[in-house]
Design a protein around this motif. Structure first.
Motif: not given
Length: 530
Positions: A350-366, A377-388
Motif C-alpha cells: 500500500t502507499n503507506i506500506g511502501l513509504d511510512a511518511s506518505y501523507s496523501g489521501p489514500n494511505p491504504t490504496a494498493p 541507509i537513512v536513520w529514522k531514529n539514530p538513538s535506537t539504530f532504527d531505519i523504519g
C-alpha cells in the motif's frame, strides 16, 4: 533430501561419529566424560580422526553465526539495522557497529565460549590420547589437535587480546589472563612444533582438518599483524610463511570466484587452505543467507523459509568495487531486482506500506512496487539504530550474496563450507609484507601478486601498487570473510567514522571479556576501557 554435497562430507561425517563425548563448557577445568578406555583406544588413522570429532563440532559452532556477525558488523563493511523496533535486540548488533559493546553482549559471550570450549575439548582429547599406543597415526592426530588448539587461541588473542592459556585438561592453576605477547609466543611455538608431524596432503582426505599449510597460514597472519599484536614487526617471517604455501604448489586461484562460495563447494576448491564444512543435514549451523537476503527474494532463490535480511552493506564499502568488469562485484545485489527469467520482482503493498511518511489521501490504496536496493541507509531514529520498517527502508543498503543461498536445503541451514584461510589471502599478505619492508622473494613483487588476484577476478591489472591499494584489494577479495576488522586495525583505520559510528577509542580494537566469564573465573582481568 537428495543432496549434491554428501560426497564431500566424508571427513566431517567421520568427525561427527567421534568416540569421545565432551560437554560444552567455557571454564577450562570442567570435567568431561569419555567413552575411550585403554581397551578401545583408536589404532587406525580413521579411528583417530573419528575420536577427535567433538573438537571440530565445537569449532564449527560460532563460525556459522556469531563469529561471522561479530567480525563483519564491527567494521565499515556491514551493519545490522533495527527496523521498526525489530532487530534492536537490546543493542546486541548496533553496539558492535558503533564500538560501544559492553561485557554483557551475547555475541561476545558466545565467541568466548566458542574458543574456550574448543580449547577444552582439545585438552581433553589430548589427555585421553596420552596413554594410547604410539603410532604414526597418533602422532599426526595429536599434531592436528594441537594445531586446532593453537588456531582457537589465535582467534581468542585476536578478539580479546590478553587471555588465559591452558595446555592441560583439568589444570586450575593457569586460568589467569596472560599478556597478548605471551599468548602470541605460545601459539607461535606450538605451531612450529607441530609442522613436522602435520600432513602435507591436500584434498578430500584432509579437508576440514589441519595440514602443514594451515599452520603456515596462521603464522603468516600472526607475523603480518605482529607489529600490532606484540609491538615487534615480523614481515620477513610473514613472507617466509607465505612462501611455504606458495612454493608447496598445492593451491591455486580457482577460475570461478563466485562458485567457490556456493553450496556445492568443498575439497575441489584449490583456493581453500582451511575451510569449515557445513551441511544442511549433517553439519548444521551455517545460514548466512538468512541475514543478507531480502524477504522478497525467497521465491527467486527457492528458499523454504522467509529470510530476514537485516544485514546491509555500507555504500562506501561497495564503492571499492570500482571496476565494471570485476566479477567480485556480482556478489552484491544492487538496484532493481529480477527473477531468473528476467521478469521484475514486484511487491504488492500500500502507499503507506511502501513509504511510512506518505501523507496523501489514500494511505491504504494498493501499490505494485519493483524490489530495488538503494545505496543510502537513512536513520529514522539514530538513538535506537532504527531505519523504519516500511518497504523502502527494507530496500536500503546493498546486499551481499557471496555465500549463495542453498536451494536444496529444506531449512535455513546451508551447505556452503566457510573458508577461514585462502590462497588469495596469502598472495595479498605477501604483497603487503614486502611493501612494509620485507625483502621480495622468488621473483614476486607486490604488483605481480596483487595482479594475480585481480586477473582471476577479471579486473584490470594495476600499473603500480601501494599499501592502500592492497587494503582495497583485500576488501574486494575477502568481503564477508571476517578479515576486515583485522585489516582495519593493522592499517590504523578501525577508529575512523562510518554510518553513525563516531567512537574513536583504540581500546575498542579488542572486545571485552564477558561478564559471565569474569564471574566464573575471578583470575581474569577485564580489558582496558571496559
Amino acid at each position: 533430501m537428495n543432496h549434491i554435497k554428501i560426497y564431500k562430507k566424508l571427513s566431517i561425517v567421520a568427525l561427527l561419529a567421534g568416540a569421545v563425548y565432551l560437554p560444552s563448557c567455557t571454564k577450562l577445568d570442567v570435567a568431561a566424560k569419555s567413552a575411550l578406555t585403554p581397551s578401545n583406544f583408536p589404532t587406525t588413522a580413521a579411528q583417530f580422526v573419528a575420536a577427535t570429532g567433538p573438537i571440530y563440532t565445537s569449532f564449527r559452532g560460532a563460525v556459522g553465526r556469531e563469529y561471522w556477525l561479530l567480525q563483519n558488523l564491527s567494521t565499515d563493511e556491514n551493519v545490522l539495522v533495527a527496523r521498526g523496533g525489530n532487530w534492536l535486540d537490546g543493542g546486541t548488533y548496533s553496539t558492535v557497529n558503533l564500538h560501544t559493546v559492553t561485557p554483557d553482549n551475547g555475541m561476545v559471550g558466545t565467541c568466548w565460549s566458542w574458543g574456550y570450549t574448543t580449547i577444552s575439548n582439545c585438552n581433553k582429547v589430548l589427555s585421553v590420547f596420552a596413554s594410547a599406543p604410539e603410532s604414526a597415526a597418533k602422532q599426526q592426530t595429536i599434531a592436528e589437535i594441537k594445531t586446532m588448539r593453537a588456531l582457537s587461541y589465535f582467534y581468542m588473542m585476536d578478539l580479546f587480546g590478553n587471555v588465559p592459556i591452558s595446555k592441560t585438561f583439568g589444570d586450575t592453576t593457569n586460568l589467569g589472563t596472560q599478556p597478548r605477547a605471551q599468548v602470541f609466543a605460545f601459539i607461535e611455538s606450538e605451531l612450529l612444533a607441530q609442522i613436522p608431524n602435520l600432513s602435507a596432503t591436500v584434498g578430500a582426505s584432509t579437508y576440514g582438518r589441519p595440514t602443514k599449510y594451515l599452520a603456515y597460514a596462521i603464522l603468516a597472519k600472526m607475523y603480518l599483524n605482529a607489529q600490532y599484536y606484540i609491538g615487534t614487526s615480523k614481515y620477513q617471517e610473514a613472507v617466509t610463511m607465505c612462501d611455504n604455501i606458495i612454493q608447496g604448489g598445492q593451491y591455486n586461484l580457482d577460475t570461478d570466484y563466485l562458485g567457490m562460495f556456493k553450496a556445492s563447494n568443498g575439497p575441489a576448491i584449490k583456493d581453500f587452505i582451511f575451510a569449515v564444512p557445513f551441511d544442511a543435514l549433517l553439519a548444521q549451523g551455517m545460514y548466512y543467507a538468512r541475514w543478507t537476503i531480502n524477504p522478497n527474494l525467497a521465491t527467486k532463490y527457492k528458499l523454504p523459509y522467509t529470510p530476514d535480511g537485516p544485514v546491509y552493506t555500507y555504500k562506501e564499502y561497495y564503492a571499492l568495487f570500482n571496476d565494471a568488469n570485476d566479477i567480485r562485484k556480482k556478489q552484491y545485489l544492487t538496484g532493481k531486482q529480477y527473477n531468473n527469467d528476467g521478469t521484475p520482482i514486484n511487491i504488492t503493498t500500500t502507499n503507506i506500506g511502501l513509504d511510512a511518511s506518505y501523507s496523501g489521501p489514500n494511505p491504504t490504496a494498493p501499490v505494485i512496487h519493483q524490489l530495488e536496493f538503494t545505496p543510502d541507509i537513512v536513520w529514522k531514529n539514530p538513538s535506537t539504530f532504527d531505519i523504519g520498517n516500511d518497504e523502502l527502508a527494507n530496500e536500503e543498503g546493498y546486499r551481499n550474496n557471496k555465500f549463495y543461498p542453498d536451494s536444496l536445503s529444506t531449512t535455513r541451514n546451508q551447505s556452503n563450507d566457510v573458508p577461514m584461510f585462502r590462497y588469495a589471502d596469502v598472495l595479498l599478505e605477501k604483497a603487503e609484507a614486502i611493501l612494509r619492508g620485507a625483502t621480495a622473494t622468488n621473483g614476486d613483487s607486490p604488483l605481480s601478486l596483487v595482479n594475480k588476484v585481480r586477473t582471476r577476478a577479471k579486473a584490470a591489472s594495476l600499473s603500480a601498487v601501494t599499501l592502500n591499494d592492497v587494503l582495497d584489494e583485500r576488501a574486494r577479495e575477502l568481503a564477508m570473510e571476517c578479515w576486515r576488522r583485522n585489516d582495519l586495525i593493522r592499517y590504523g583505520q578501525f577508529e575512523k567514522t562510518w554510518g553513525i559510528k563516531t567512537d574513536a577509542n583504540p581500546n575498542k580494537r579488542i572486545f571485552p571479556i564477558p561478564r559471565s566469564e569474569m564471574q566464573l573465573n575471578p583470575k581474569l582481568t577485564q580489558n582496558t576501557g571496559y
